[in-house]
Write a protein that holds these residues in place. Sequence first.
Motif, short mmCIF file in Angstrom:
data_model
loop_
_atom_site.label_atom_id
_atom_site.label_comp_id
_atom_site.label_asym_id
_atom_site.label_seq_id
_atom_site.Cartn_x
_atom_site.Cartn_y
_atom_site.Cartn_z
N VAL A 215 -1.75 47.67 57.13
CA VAL A 215 -1.53 48.30 55.79
C VAL A 215 -0.20 48.85 55.46
N ARG A 216 0.61 49.26 56.65
CA ARG A 216 1.86 49.61 56.57
C ARG A 216 2.70 48.35 56.10
N ARG A 217 2.59 47.25 56.35
CA ARG A 217 3.39 45.88 56.12
C ARG A 217 3.31 45.30 54.77
N ILE A 218 2.66 46.11 53.78
CA ILE A 218 2.50 45.58 52.61
C ILE A 218 4.01 45.47 51.95
N ASP A 219 4.40 44.58 51.21
CA ASP A 219 5.42 44.71 50.18
C ASP A 219 5.00 45.30 48.77
N PRO A 220 5.74 46.28 48.55
CA PRO A 220 5.47 46.87 47.07
C PRO A 220 5.40 45.84 46.01
N ALA A 221 6.49 44.77 46.14
CA ALA A 221 6.23 44.02 44.97
C ALA A 221 5.20 42.92 44.74
N GLU A 222 4.71 42.44 46.02
CA GLU A 222 3.55 41.57 46.28
C GLU A 222 2.43 42.51 45.69
N TYR A 223 2.29 43.79 46.19
CA TYR A 223 1.05 44.73 45.86
C TYR A 223 1.11 44.66 44.15
N LEU A 224 2.21 45.03 43.67
CA LEU A 224 1.91 45.16 42.14
C LEU A 224 1.90 43.92 41.31
N ALA A 225 2.35 42.65 41.87
CA ALA A 225 2.07 41.60 41.28
C ALA A 225 0.86 41.21 41.42
N GLU A 226 0.03 41.50 42.57
CA GLU A 226 -1.33 41.25 42.54
C GLU A 226 -2.23 42.13 41.73
N LYS A 227 -1.55 43.37 41.56
CA LYS A 227 -2.63 44.18 41.01
C LYS A 227 -2.48 43.89 39.38
N ALA A 228 -1.25 43.46 39.01
CA ALA A 228 -1.22 42.89 37.57
C ALA A 228 -1.89 41.65 37.38
N ARG A 229 -2.04 40.71 38.26
CA ARG A 229 -2.88 39.74 38.16
C ARG A 229 -4.19 39.78 37.96
N ARG A 230 -4.75 40.90 38.56
CA ARG A 230 -6.10 41.21 38.37
C ARG A 230 -6.70 41.85 37.02
N GLY A 231 -5.54 42.50 36.52
CA GLY A 231 -5.65 43.34 35.31
C GLY A 231 -5.78 44.71 35.49
N GLU A 232 -5.60 45.31 36.57
CA GLU A 232 -5.74 46.76 36.92
C GLU A 232 -4.68 47.59 36.56
N VAL A 233 -3.54 47.08 35.86
CA VAL A 233 -2.23 48.02 35.57
C VAL A 233 -2.58 48.76 34.21
#
Length: 145
Positions: free
Chosen positions: A127-145
């Motif tokens: 959990v500590r090794r998640i890249d913030p850019a990847e996390y936000l990109a994944e979230k945007a792809r799902r449409g959760e933004v």
Amino acid sequence: MTQVLNVTRNDVGQFEITDLSGKLIEGPFDTNAAAWKALDRRDNDSANRPDKPRSSKKVLWGKPERKSKRARRKEKRLQEKQEHRMKENAAKAPTWIRNVAAAKFDPAGVRAYRDAKLGTFGAASEVRRIDPAEYLAEKARRGEV
């Protein structure tokens, strides 16, 4: 009659034992301490002791005595008993004392125990090794933004 002796320095820089008239009695010595030691030796030899042959053999003070086999065996048996008693008493110690002793003598073991206890939520978790850019990109792809 007592003879007055002095320690003086000669022209070369060495030390000598002389009498009041300046006549050389003993010397030369490299250091002042060596000259005074010779003077003390001279005083002690002439005044306090009769002439006797001196041995150049060194005296070994506190030389250990040879113990018999029986005494050595007994000492070894006592030492083994004492070690066994210490181990028994250590096993009977309360848990908190054993943990303190383990922490003191095995800090790496304590760290391993502590890290295993943390499980997946510790500093080494994924959990500590998640890249913030990847996390936000994944979230945007799902449409959760």
